[in-house]
Motif scaffolding. Structure first.
Motif, mmCIF file in Angstrom:
data_model
loop_
_atom_site.group_PDB
_atom_site.id
_atom_site.type_symbol
_atom_site.label_atom_id
_atom_site.label_comp_id
_atom_site.label_asym_id
_atom_site.label_seq_id
_atom_site.Cartn_x
_atom_site.Cartn_y
_atom_site.Cartn_z
ATOM 1 N N PHE A 16 -73.941 -11.949 58.600
ATOM 2 C CA PHE A 16 -75.305 -11.728 59.072
ATOM 3 C C PHE A 16 -75.546 -12.483 60.382
ATOM 4 O O PHE A 16 -75.000 -13.570 60.596
ATOM 5 C CB PHE A 16 -76.313 -12.221 58.037
ATOM 6 C CG PHE A 16 -76.491 -11.292 56.854
ATOM 7 C CD1 PHE A 16 -75.871 -10.059 56.804
ATOM 8 C CD2 PHE A 16 -77.284 -11.662 55.780
ATOM 9 C CE1 PHE A 16 -76.038 -9.206 55.717
ATOM 10 C CE2 PHE A 16 -77.461 -10.827 54.688
ATOM 11 C CZ PHE A 16 -76.831 -9.601 54.658
ATOM 12 N N ARG A 17 -76.409 -11.900 61.199
ATOM 13 C CA ARG A 17 -76.899 -12.605 62.393
ATOM 14 C C ARG A 17 -78.376 -12.264 62.580
ATOM 15 O O ARG A 17 -78.822 -11.165 62.236
ATOM 16 C CB ARG A 17 -76.087 -12.267 63.632
ATOM 17 C CG ARG A 17 -75.956 -10.812 63.972
ATOM 18 C CD ARG A 17 -75.348 -10.573 65.353
ATOM 19 N NE ARG A 17 -74.182 -11.386 65.617
ATOM 20 C CZ ARG A 17 -73.696 -11.596 66.847
ATOM 21 N NH1 ARG A 17 -74.297 -11.045 67.898
ATOM 22 N NH2 ARG A 17 -72.629 -12.332 67.019
ATOM 23 N N PRO A 18 -79.177 -13.196 63.141
ATOM 24 C CA PRO A 18 -80.637 -13.036 63.150
ATOM 25 C C PRO A 18 -81.104 -11.887 64.033
ATOM 26 O O PRO A 18 -80.415 -11.458 64.967
ATOM 27 C CB PRO A 18 -81.135 -14.384 63.687
ATOM 28 C CG PRO A 18 -79.996 -15.327 63.541
ATOM 29 C CD PRO A 18 -78.758 -14.499 63.663
ATOM 30 N N GLU A 19 -82.304 -11.427 63.730
ATOM 31 C CA GLU A 19 -82.947 -10.433 64.588
ATOM 32 C C GLU A 19 -83.121 -11.002 65.983
ATOM 33 O O GLU A 19 -83.299 -12.210 66.161
ATOM 34 C CB GLU A 19 -84.309 -10.037 64.010
ATOM 35 C CG GLU A 19 -84.955 -8.883 64.770
ATOM 36 C CD GLU A 19 -86.243 -8.402 64.146
ATOM 37 O OE1 GLU A 19 -86.576 -7.218 64.294
ATOM 38 O OE2 GLU A 19 -86.920 -9.224 63.495
ATOM 39 N N HIS A 20 -83.061 -10.113 66.970
ATOM 40 C CA HIS A 20 -83.135 -10.397 68.403
ATOM 41 C C HIS A 20 -81.778 -10.746 68.981
ATOM 42 O O HIS A 20 -81.626 -10.746 70.199
ATOM 43 C CB HIS A 20 -84.152 -11.501 68.745
ATOM 44 C CG HIS A 20 -85.549 -11.111 68.412
ATOM 45 N ND1 HIS A 20 -86.572 -12.039 68.247
ATOM 46 C CD2 HIS A 20 -86.126 -9.894 68.194
ATOM 47 C CE1 HIS A 20 -87.697 -11.421 67.950
ATOM 48 N NE2 HIS A 20 -87.455 -10.112 67.914
ATOM 49 N N ALA A 21 -80.785 -11.057 68.130
ATOM 50 C CA ALA A 21 -79.419 -11.182 68.633
ATOM 51 C C ALA A 21 -78.795 -9.798 68.696
ATOM 52 O O ALA A 21 -79.183 -8.886 67.959
ATOM 53 C CB ALA A 21 -78.597 -12.097 67.731
ATOM 54 N N GLU A 22 -77.817 -9.613 69.570
ATOM 55 C CA GLU A 22 -77.146 -8.323 69.659
ATOM 56 C C GLU A 22 -76.434 -8.014 68.347
ATOM 57 O O GLU A 22 -75.803 -8.876 67.746
ATOM 58 C CB GLU A 22 -76.135 -8.342 70.809
ATOM 59 C CG GLU A 22 -75.511 -6.988 71.076
ATOM 60 C CD GLU A 22 -74.604 -6.988 72.295
ATOM 61 O OE1 GLU A 22 -74.196 -5.896 72.737
ATOM 62 O OE2 GLU A 22 -74.306 -8.089 72.803
ATOM 63 N N ASN A 23 -76.558 -6.768 67.901
ATOM 64 C CA ASN A 23 -75.961 -6.319 66.635
ATOM 65 C C ASN A 23 -76.448 -7.156 65.450
ATOM 66 O O ASN A 23 -75.667 -7.560 64.592
ATOM 67 C CB ASN A 23 -74.439 -6.353 66.703
ATOM 68 C CG ASN A 23 -73.873 -5.447 67.779
ATOM 69 O OD1 ASN A 23 -74.430 -4.396 68.070
ATOM 70 N ND2 ASN A 23 -72.785 -5.876 68.393
ATOM 71 N N ALA A 24 -77.756 -7.410 65.412
ATOM 72 C CA ALA A 24 -78.340 -8.185 64.313
ATOM 73 C C ALA A 24 -78.122 -7.472 62.982
ATOM 74 O O ALA A 24 -78.128 -6.237 62.906
ATOM 75 C CB ALA A 24 -79.836 -8.382 64.564
#
Length: 620
Positions: free
Chosen positions: A120-128
Motif C-alpha cells: 500500500f501507498r498513501p493517496e496523493h502518491a503516484e500509483n496510490a
C-alpha cells in the motif's frame, strides 16, 4: 345465556381489535418506519458511495488525485505504526485508512539485501493503493470523510495481540470508535462502533473500499495471469459462490461499473502475487461493486462493498466488522483463511466456522486447467517439503508423471520404434505405388496391421503433455512460492527466464548485451538464449531424430526446424518450465533408447557414439 354469549363475543372482538391495533402500533409501526429509514439510508448511502468515498473531492465534484512523493504523501497525516512479523508500515489518522504497508517476508529483487515489497501507498502518491472504511447515511452531516482526523492515544503500535483504537466525535451526537487488530500474517480486522448520543434516530450503512489511483505500467500486460478486480459472490437465495474477475484493461474498457449482490463472500484488487481483499461478515448481505473512474489523467480503480443500512435510536450503539487481507497470495495461507483461520483439518471441509472465507484460494489464478494446475502445485509443495528445493521438486514431479504415464507412453514409443524399423519398406511401397495413392495407402495400412502398429499412438504422449505443460506454466507463473526460488548454479529464480545468454558466452565476457546500441533490445529479448534453452533444443533434436521420419519430404524439413524454433520460444519462458521439459525429454530419450534396442532399431545415440569411436555406423 344469550346475553352472556353476546357479551363474550363483544369482549372477544374488543380484545382482538386491541391486540391488532397494539401490535400494529407497538411492533409493525416501528418495524415499518425502521424499514423505510433503512431504504432511505441505503439509497442515500449508494448515492454517497457513487461520489467516491475515500477519495478527495474537488470543487468540481471530481476526485483529485495528486502526484507527491511517497514520503510527502505519508507526511500529510499523523500516523500509528504497524509492526508485525509479516508487515510494517502505518495507519493514517486522517481518514483512518490503512494506506502504508510493506511486506517484510518478500524482497523486490532476488538479493536478500533488496528492499521489501511495497503493497500500500498513501493517496496523493503516484500509483496510490489503500483500504478505506466508513459509514454512509441520508442527510447526516458530520460523518467521517477522508479528511476527518481521528483521535488515538499517543504511542500506540499495531501488533498481533495489541489492537489500536481510534475515535471521532462529530459534535452532532454521533461518536465513532474504530478498533483495528491484525494477526501475524496478513489479516486486519476493523471493528467499528457507532453510538448515537443525539436526540433523533439515524440510519447508517457501512462500506469498505480498496482503491488504486493509477497502476504501474508493468501490470495488466499479460494474459496468463489475472490482475485487477477479483471477488467471490453468492449465497443469496442459495446461489452458489462464484468467482468474478475483471482484468485491468477490460475492466476499464468493457466493464467500468459492475454491481453484485452477495451474502458474505469477499472482493478486492489483486496483482500477480499480491492481494488486497475485503471480507464482510459472512451473514451480511452486501452490494459489491467494481468501477473505474478517470480523473485528471489518472484511472481510479475501486473494488468495494456497501452493507445494509442499520437504524440507530438515541442512546443506542451499533457494531460492524470488516476484515482486510493485505499480503502475499501464498496458497497455504489463503487455504487457512478459507477454512476459518486455523490449520485445516478434515472435518472443516463439511463444517466450516463462521470466520471461513468462501473459495479464498481462488485468489490464485489457477487457470482453465485448474483440475491439473492445483494438484500439480500440491505435489510440488509436497516434494519441496521433502527436498527443500523447488527445482529438484520439479525433477521429481517429472519422474512421477513419467511413471504414471509409462504404460501408455511405452505403447506409443514401441509403435514409433516399429514404424522406424519398417520405414525402408514404407518407402518401397511409396515408390511402387507412387501413381496410385489409394493403393499406396491400402498397402501401407496392410503393412501396419501385419506388424501390429498403430500410427496414431505416436501423438498420444504429446497430447497428454499439453495440459500438463500449461498447468506447470501456470504454477510457475502465478504462485508466489516459485518467485525467487533457486535451483543450482546460476539459476536463482525459477519463475524468470534463464539469466545466461550465448551473446556474452554465458557470462564469461563481462558485458551486458542489453546495453548494445540499436540491437540491445533484440539481444536482451528474442536472442537472449541461455544454457537451459540450448540443452532443451539439443534434447528435442535428439527425440525428433529417434522418431520415425515424416512421410512427406517437406514435413521432414519442417520437423528439422522445430528444435530451433522451440529453443527460441522457450528461452523467454520461466526457466523452471524449461528444466521440466528438458528433463522430460531426457527421460523420454532413455525410454525410447531402451525400446529401440529391444527391437534392434537404428538410433542416433548409437550412431553418434560409433562415429566418435571411429566405428562404422550400423544398426544395433
Amino acid at each position: 345465556m344469550q346475553n352472556d354469549t353476546n357479551k363474550n363475543t363483544l369482549l372477544f372482538f374488543v380484545c382482538a381489535l386491541a391486540i391488532l391495533f397494539g401490535y400494529q402500533f407497538l411492533v409493525m409501526g416501528p418495524q415499518q418506519k425502521q424499514h423505510e429509514a433503512e431504504l432511505r439510508a441505503k439509497k442515500a448511502a449508494e448515492a454517497q458511495i457513487a461520489a467516491q468515498p475515500g477519495m478527495t473531492i474537488g470543487a468540481d465534484g471530481q476526485p483529485q488525485p495528486m502526484k507527491l512523493s511517497r514520503d510527502q504523501a505519508k507526511a500529510e497525516s499523523p500516523r500509528i505504526a504497524v509492526d508485525t512479523p509479516a508487515l510494517s508500515g502505518s495507519i493514517a489518522l486522517k481518514g483512518a485508512r490503512i494506506d502504508d504497508l510493506w511486506l517484510k517476508r518478500y524482497t523486490q529483487e532476488v538479493a536478500k539485501t533488496s528492499a521489501p515489497v511495497e503493497l500500500f501507498r498513501p493517496e496523493h502518491a503516484e500509483n496510490a493503493w489503500f483500504a478505506d472504511f466508513g459509514w454512509a447515511g441520508a442527510n447526516l452531516p458530520g460523518l467521517p470523510t477522508p479528511q476527518t482526523l481521528w483521535s488515538a492515544p499517543a504511542g500506540q503500535v499495531l501488533r498481533p495481540g495489541s489492537p489500536v483504537t481510534l475515535t471521532y466525535d462529530n459534535g452532532q451526537g454521533l461518536v465513532f470508535t474504530r478498533t483495528i487488530s491484525v494477526d501475524a500474517d496478513a489479516m486486519f480486522t476493523v471493528a467499528d462502533n457507532v453510538r448515537n448520543q443525539g436526540g433523533a434516530p439515524v440510519a447508517l450503512a457501512p462500506y469498505a473500499s480498496v482503491q488504486r489511483q493509477g497502476i504501474p505500467a508493468t501490470l495488466g500486460k499479460t494474459n496468463i495471469v489475472h490482475e485487477g478486480a477479483i471477488g467471490v459472490f453468492g449465497g443469496v437465495k442459495d446461489e452458489k459462490y462464484v468467482l468474478n474477475q475483471a482484468k485491468y484493461q477490460k475492466w476499464k474498457k468493457d466493464k467500468p461499473d459492475q454491481t453484485f449482490e452477495s451474502k458474505g463472500g469477499w472482493n478486492g484488487i489483486t496483482d500477480k502475487y499480491w492481494l488486497a481483499a475485503l471480507v464482510p461478515e459472512q451473514s451480511e448481505t452486501i452490494q459489491a461493486r467494481y468501477r473505474v473512474v478517470p480523473s485528471n489523467g489518472v484511472d481510479i480503480y475501486e473494488s468495494m462493498f456497501l452493507g445494509a443500512a442499520k437504524s440507530l435510536a438515541p442512546g443506542q450503539a451499533i457494531n460492524h466488522t470488516t476484515r482486510l487481507f493485505a499480503g502475499a497470495k501464498t496458497v497455504p495461507l489463503l487455504t487457512r483463511y478459507q477454512y476459518g483461520g486455523k490449520p485445516v483439518v478434515w472435518w472443516q471441509f463439511w463444517n466450516r466456522p463462521p470466520s471461513a472465507i468462501p473459495s479464498f484460494d481462488k485468489a490464485v489464478d489457477w487457470g482453465m486447467f485448474a483440475v491439473f494446475t492445483r494438484p500439480i502445485f500440491n505435489i510440488l509443495e509436497i516434494f519441496y517439503k521433502m527436498v527443500g528445493n523447488f527445482g529438484v521438486a520439479i525433477l521429481l514431479l517429472t519422474v512421477m508423471l513419467k511413471l504414471l504415464l509409462f504404460p501408455l507412453a511405452d505403447k506409443s514409443y514401441e509403435s514409433m520404434a516399429k514404424m522406424k524399423k519398417i520405414a525402408p519398406e514404407v518407402e518401397k511401397l511409396k515408390a511402387k505405388h507412387k501413381d496410385d495413392p489409394a493403393k499406396q495407402q491400402q498397402e501401407m495400412m496392410a503393412l501396419y496391421g501385419k506388424e501390429k502398429i498403430n500410427p496414431m499412438m505416436g501423438c498420444v504422449p504429446m497430447l497428454i503433455q499439453i495440459p500438463i505443460f500449461y498447468s506447470l506454466y501456470k504454477v510457475l507463473t502465478v504462485t508466489i512460492e516459485m518467485r525467487h526460488a533457486p535451483f543450482f548454479g546460476w539459476i536463482v529464480d525459477l519463475s524468470s527466464k534463464d539469466p545466461t545468454t550465448f551473446t556474452n558466452l554465458f557470462g564469461l565476457i563481462p558485458w551486458d548485451p542489453a546495453t548494445a546500441p540499436l540491437i540491445g533490445g533484440l539481444l536482451a529479448g528474442p536472442l537472449h538464449i541461455g544454457v537451459w534453452p540450448l540443452l532443451y533444443g539439443f534434447t528435442m533434436w535428439l527425440t525428433t531424430a529417434m522418431n520415425p521420419p515424416a512421410g512427406d519430404p517437406m514435413q521432414q524439413k519442417i520437423f528439422q526446424f522445430f528444435p530451433i524454433i522451440f529453443t527460441f520460444t522457450l528461452s523467454q519462458f520461466a526457466v523452471g518450465l524449461v528444466i521440466y521439459w528438458c528433463w522430460s525429454n531426457v527421460l523420454t530419450i532413455l525410454q525410447q533408447y531402451i525400446i529401440m534396442h529391444r527391437y534392434k532399431v537404428e538410433n542416433p545415440i548409437d550412431k553418434l557414439v560409433n562415429r566418435l569411436r571411429g566405428k562404422p555406423v550400423e544398426a544395433t
